[in-house]
Design an enzyme around this catalytic site. Structure first.
Site, PDB file in Angstrom:
ATOM      1  N   HIS A  56       0.944  -1.484  -0.150  1.00 29.04           N
ATOM      2  CA  HIS A  56       0.406   0.513  -0.187  1.00 29.04           C
ATOM      3  C   HIS A  56       0.712   1.092   0.411  1.00 29.04           C
ATOM      4  CE1 HIS A  56      -3.369   2.540   0.421  1.00 29.04           C
ATOM      5  NE2 HIS A  56      -3.420   2.509   1.892  1.00 29.04           N
ATOM      6  N   HIS A  68      -4.073   9.206   0.561  1.00 36.25           N
ATOM      7  CA  HIS A  68      -3.830   7.492   0.444  1.00 36.25           C
ATOM      8  C   HIS A  68      -4.662   7.081  -0.551  1.00 36.25           C
ATOM      9  CE1 HIS A  68      -5.326   5.086   3.762  1.00 36.25           C
ATOM     10  NE2 HIS A  68      -4.818   6.200   3.621  1.00 36.25           N
ATOM     11  N   CYS A 157      -4.448   2.078  -5.775  1.00 41.46           N
ATOM     12  CA  CYS A 157      -2.962   3.260  -4.560  1.00 41.46           C
ATOM     13  C   CYS A 157      -1.433   3.811  -4.975  1.00 41.46           C
ATOM     14  CB  CYS A 157      -3.117   2.573  -2.999  1.00 41.46           C
ATOM     15  SG  CYS A 157      -1.811   1.258  -3.781  1.00 41.46           S
TER      16      CYS A 157
END
Length: 227
Positions: A56, A68, A157
Site C-alpha cells: 500500500h 492515500h 493506490c
C-alpha cells in the site's frame, strides 16, 4: 447496486451519536497537535507499507497525515461524513474493490500503516523520472481528495502516488502481476494442456461441429506460437 447495498448493511453497522462526537473531537485534536513524524518524513514523501497480499502507498502531507487511495464502499451507501472518516475496515475495503469504488482520503500515519513498517521513497530508486518538489507532490495529493473509480490493475493506490510524485500514472505491482499471468498462460505447457482438454470438453458437452473443431485447434496453436 442493490446486492452491494444489502451486503453493506450486513457488514457496516450504524454508529451512535456519542461515538460521532468522540471521533470528531479526536480527529480535531490529532490534526492540530504537532506530530513526531514531521522529523521522520518530509512533506511530499512517498510512503510504502507492505501488506499480506499487496503493498500500500500514500503521500505524507505533514502533521502526521497521509493521503492515500483506498477502496471503500461506505461513501456509496451513506452520506454520514463522520462514519466515512473513520478508518476503513476490511469489510469496507473488500466491498469497495468489488464495486470498483474508492476514495482519496487523509488518515493518520498510524491508521495508514496499520502496524506495518513504513518505507520512505522506495520508488526514487526504480522510477526513471525524477521526483517533483515535495510541496508540489503534496498539493497534487490534496487536490485529488474525494471519491474516485477504482481498478486493481488500472487505477490503484500505486497509480495515485506515482502520478503525485513523478507525474506518471503507473504501477509496478500491476506490471509484475500481468507479467506473471502472461508467463503462465502463454507457455508451451498451457498450449499442451489446452490441446488435450479442448477435445475432451467438446466431446463431453456433445457440441462437436466444424466451429468447435476450429476452436480446439486454433486456441492451442495461438498459445503455442505466442509462448
Amino acid at each position: 447496486m442493490f446486492p452491494l447495498t444489502f451486503l453493506g448493511l450486513l457488514f457496516i453497522t450504524a454508529r451512535t451519536d456519542d461515538k460521532k462526537k468522540k471521533g470528531k473531537n479526536q480527529a480535531a485534536t490529532k490534526e492540530e497537535a504537532p506530530s513526531k513524524y514531521d522529523s521522520m518524513f518530509q512533506r511530499g514523501d512517498l510512503l510504502e507499507v507492505p501488506r499480506t497480499l499487496f503493498t500500500h502507498f500514500g503521500i505524507y502531507l505533514g502533521r502526521g497525515r497521509v493521503a492515500h487511495l483506498i477502496p471503500d464502499i461506505l461513501p456509496v451507501l451513506s452520506d454520514d461524513e463522520e462514519a466515512i472518516r473513520e478508518m476503513v475496515t476490511n469489510n469496507r475495503l473488500i466491498l469497495g474493490v468489488i464495486a470498483k469504488c474508492a476514495s482519496v482520503r487523509v488518515d493518520t500515519v498510524e491508521d495508514f500503516a496499520y502496524g506495518s513498517e513504513i518505507i520512505v521513497n522506495p520508488m526514487d530508486k526504480v522510477c526513471s523520472r525524477p521526483p517533483l518538489k515535495g510541496e508540489q507532490v503534496a498539493d497534487r495529493a490534496e487536490k485529488l481528495q474525494g471519491s474516485t473509480a477504482y481498478s486493481l490493475l488500472w487505477y490503484n493506490c500505486e497509480h495515485y502516488v506515482m502520478y503525485c510524485r513523478y507525474g506518471t500514472c503507473m504501477s509496478f505491482q500491476t506490471f509484475q502481476f500481468c507479467k506473471t499471468v502472461k508467463k503462465f498462460i502463454l507457455s508451451q505447457r498451457s498450449a499442451k494442456v489446452t490441446a488435450v482438454l479442448g477435445p475432451v470438453l467438446v466431446l463431453y458437452l456433445g457440441v462437436v461441429s466444424l466451429y468447435s473443431a476450429l476452436v480446439i485447434v486454433l486456441v492451442p496453436f495461438i498459445i503455442w506460437m505466442a509462448s
